[in-house]
Write a protein that holds these residues in place. Structure first.
Motif, short mmCIF file in Angstrom:
data_model
loop_
_atom_site.label_atom_id
_atom_site.label_comp_id
_atom_site.label_asym_id
_atom_site.label_seq_id
_atom_site.Cartn_x
_atom_site.Cartn_y
_atom_site.Cartn_z
N GLU A 151 -25.27 23.92 12.10
CA GLU A 151 -24.41 22.75 12.29
C GLU A 151 -24.27 22.51 13.80
OE1 GLU A 151 -20.99 22.85 9.50
OE2 GLU A 151 -21.94 24.61 8.63
N PRO A 152 -25.38 22.06 14.42
CA PRO A 152 -25.42 22.04 15.89
C PRO A 152 -24.55 20.99 16.55
CG PRO A 152 -27.43 21.09 14.98
CD PRO A 152 -26.64 21.61 13.82
N GLN A 153 -23.95 20.11 15.75
CA GLN A 153 -23.13 19.06 16.37
C GLN A 153 -21.69 19.50 16.60
OE1 GLN A 153 -23.56 15.11 14.76
NE2 GLN A 153 -25.50 15.71 13.85
N HIS A 154 -21.33 20.69 16.16
CA HIS A 154 -19.98 21.18 16.44
C HIS A 154 -20.05 22.33 17.44
CE1 HIS A 154 -16.06 23.12 15.90
NE2 HIS A 154 -15.64 21.92 15.53
N PHE A 155 -19.05 22.40 18.29
CA PHE A 155 -18.95 23.44 19.32
C PHE A 155 -19.24 24.84 18.79
CE2 PHE A 155 -16.05 26.64 21.13
CZ PHE A 155 -16.58 26.73 22.41
N GLN A 156 -18.84 25.12 17.56
CA GLN A 156 -19.03 26.46 17.00
C GLN A 156 -20.50 26.84 16.83
OE1 GLN A 156 -16.98 28.86 16.34
NE2 GLN A 156 -15.02 27.84 16.61
N GLU A 157 -21.36 25.85 16.62
CA GLU A 157 -22.78 26.12 16.38
C GLU A 157 -22.97 27.26 15.38
OE1 GLU A 157 -25.60 26.11 19.69
OE2 GLU A 157 -23.89 25.57 20.92
N VAL A 158 -22.35 27.09 14.24
CA VAL A 158 -22.40 28.15 13.23
C VAL A 158 -23.72 28.10 12.46
CG1 VAL A 158 -21.30 26.80 11.37
CG2 VAL A 158 -20.98 29.28 11.46
N ASN A 159 -24.21 29.28 12.06
CA ASN A 159 -25.44 29.39 11.28
C ASN A 159 -25.15 30.08 9.95
OD1 ASN A 159 -26.87 28.54 13.63
ND2 ASN A 159 -26.85 30.66 14.38
N SER A 160 -25.58 29.44 8.86
CA SER A 160 -25.56 30.09 7.55
C SER A 160 -27.02 30.41 7.22
CB SER A 160 -24.96 29.16 6.49
OG SER A 160 -23.68 28.71 6.88
N TYR A 161 -27.25 31.46 6.44
CA TYR A 161 -28.63 31.87 6.16
C TYR A 161 -28.92 31.84 4.66
CZ TYR A 161 -29.13 33.27 10.99
OH TYR A 161 -29.20 33.25 12.36
N LEU A 162 -30.03 31.23 4.31
CA LEU A 162 -30.51 31.25 2.93
C LEU A 162 -31.70 32.22 2.91
CD1 LEU A 162 -30.56 30.20 0.02
CD2 LEU A 162 -31.89 28.24 0.81
N ILE A 163 -31.51 33.34 2.21
CA ILE A 163 -32.49 34.43 2.20
C ILE A 163 -33.18 34.41 0.84
CG2 ILE A 163 -32.77 36.93 2.48
CD1 ILE A 163 -29.82 36.75 3.81
N ILE A 164 -34.48 34.21 0.84
CA ILE A 164 -35.20 33.99 -0.42
C ILE A 164 -35.85 35.29 -0.89
CG2 ILE A 164 -36.98 32.60 -1.56
CD1 ILE A 164 -34.83 30.83 -0.35
N GLY A 165 -35.56 35.67 -2.13
CA GLY A 165 -36.23 36.81 -2.76
C GLY A 165 -37.11 36.35 -3.90
N SER A 166 -37.87 37.27 -4.48
CA SER A 166 -38.79 36.88 -5.56
C SER A 166 -38.03 36.53 -6.84
CB SER A 166 -39.78 38.01 -5.84
OG SER A 166 -39.09 39.20 -6.15
N GLU A 167 -36.81 37.08 -7.01
CA GLU A 167 -36.04 36.78 -8.22
C GLU A 167 -34.77 36.00 -7.96
OE1 GLU A 167 -35.55 40.47 -10.37
OE2 GLU A 167 -37.69 40.85 -10.16
N LYS A 168 -34.16 36.21 -6.81
CA LYS A 168 -32.90 35.53 -6.49
C LYS A 168 -32.89 35.13 -5.01
CE LYS A 168 -30.24 38.29 -9.76
NZ LYS A 168 -29.31 39.40 -9.91
N GLY A 169 -31.99 34.20 -4.70
CA GLY A 169 -31.74 33.86 -3.30
C GLY A 169 -30.33 34.29 -2.93
N LEU A 170 -30.09 34.47 -1.65
CA LEU A 170 -28.74 34.83 -1.20
C LEU A 170 -28.36 33.91 -0.04
CD1 LEU A 170 -27.19 38.34 -0.83
CD2 LEU A 170 -26.92 36.69 1.04
N LEU A 171 -27.19 33.29 -0.18
CA LEU A 171 -26.65 32.44 0.88
C LEU A 171 -25.59 33.24 1.62
CD1 LEU A 171 -26.52 29.61 2.22
CD2 LEU A 171 -24.74 29.02 0.54
N PHE A 172 -25.85 33.51 2.90
CA PHE A 172 -24.91 34.30 3.71
C PHE A 172 -24.05 33.30 4.49
CE2 PHE A 172 -24.42 37.72 7.21
CZ PHE A 172 -23.44 38.38 6.49
N ASP A 173 -22.87 33.02 3.96
CA ASP A 173 -21.88 32.07 4.49
C ASP A 173 -22.17 30.63 4.05
OD1 ASP A 173 -20.32 34.01 5.64
OD2 ASP A 173 -21.25 33.83 7.62
#
Ligand SMILES: [Zn+2]
Length: 304
Positions: free
Chosen positions: A41-63
């Motif tokens: 979210e580069p338009q806000h001062f915080q510049e926060v990053n969330s991560y979508l981690i892809i696995g062969s059976e499931k995905g995980l969203l970190f934040d």
């Protein structure tokens, strides 16, 4: 703060940007090594990053980001399989869209649990939604006066828990300091450590002491980083939750030494604290120490 006038963040150009339809003029997505998307979210001062981690059976969203626009639309565009949602910690810039998902894994901590059951009101944000925190105007359809984070359903997690995504397993490492519920995720197979807010390039916060942000602990922070440096000898990259995505793991040892020098009161790196680093607290009580690529903000009475 006049963030609108600061330099463009050139580090984005190091990474492969993904064209997305559902960015809503707010989110940007980068395709990182290891089957991982950074949703930022580069338009806000915080510049926060969330991560979508892809696995062969499931995905995980970190934040789930700040909740200013809808991150679920972005996630669905990138990944259609079964999704696990995990919070790095309970601070507002990482939990904003938690309520859009069926349940979110959080560390078993009283502040984190209280946040999940009450949600978060705009009054707890200080000036975080002020116009000068945004690079451009507010995004279309966003009303800062109406902003609140609704309550959300949680499952509790603990140190050592493992999320099995099929071809990759992510192990929870409890790293209290920034907040008591801060965790990292270790991906051994891919030699990646997701650090949350416990380490990134920029100002690291160890000064909180309020209901909205919980209680930071400088001594816990040091202990977490000092133990971590021995646990991550197999890690090649840190994936961080603010600012530049990928950082060299040697920074963990540097941060441990930096925290130790502040705790022992022999750091000579004190600088003038920027007002942007205070949220609800009295800025005059904060101290900031500069190191190579990162600084650490503490409360001046942290030893009391
Ligand atoms: Zn954060």
């Amino acid at each position: 703060m006049k963030w609108k006038n600061t330099d463009a963040r050139e580090y984005y150009s190091k990474y492969k940007k993904v064209d997305i339809k559902n960015g809503q003029g707010w989110f940007e997505v980068y395709d990182l090594p290891g089957d991982i998307y950074a949703i930022c979210e580069p338009q806000h001062f915080q510049e926060v990053n969330s991560y979508l981690i892809i696995g062969s059976e499931k995905g995980l969203l970190f934040d789930t980001g700040m909740g200013i626009c809808n991150i679920e639309l972005v996630v669905k565009e990138l990944y259609e399989g079964e999704l696990i949602v995990v919070n790095s910690h309970f601070h507002f810039d990482h939990i904003g869209d938690n309520y859009r998902f069926d349940q979110v894994y959080i560390f078993d901590d009283s502040f984190a649990k209280a946040m999940a059951s009450s949600g978060f009101e705009k009054s707890g944000l200080g000036n975080q939604l002020g116009e000068d925190m945004f690079l451009f105007d507010y995004p279309k359809g966003f009303d800062p006066d109406a902003f609140r984070i609704p309550p959300y359903k949680v499952q509790l997690l603990g140190d050592g828990d493992i999320f099995d995504l099929g071809n990759r397993k992510l192990t929870v490492i409890h790293t209290p300091g920034h907040s008591n519920d801060s965790i990292m995720l270790l991906d051994n197979e891919n030699r990646i450590l997701f650090t949350g807010d416990t380490f990134y390039l920029g100002a690291l916060y160890a000064h909180f002491d309020c209901v909205e942000f919980g209680k930071s602990s400088l001594s816990d922070y040091y202990k977490s980083m000092n133990e971590l440096k021995d646990k991550i000898t197999e890690v090649d990259s840190l994936y961080c939750s603010h600012n530049d995505f990928i950082v060299d793991p040697t920074k963990i040892s540097e941060a441990a030494l930096a925290l130790e020098s502040i705790l022992k009161n022999n750091s000579k790196n004190a600088i003038k604290t920027k007002s942007a680093h205070s949220y609800l607290e009295d800025a005059s009580r904060l101290k900031e120490y500069q190191f190579d690529g990162f600084s650490i903000v503490v409360c001046s009475n942290f030893l009391i």
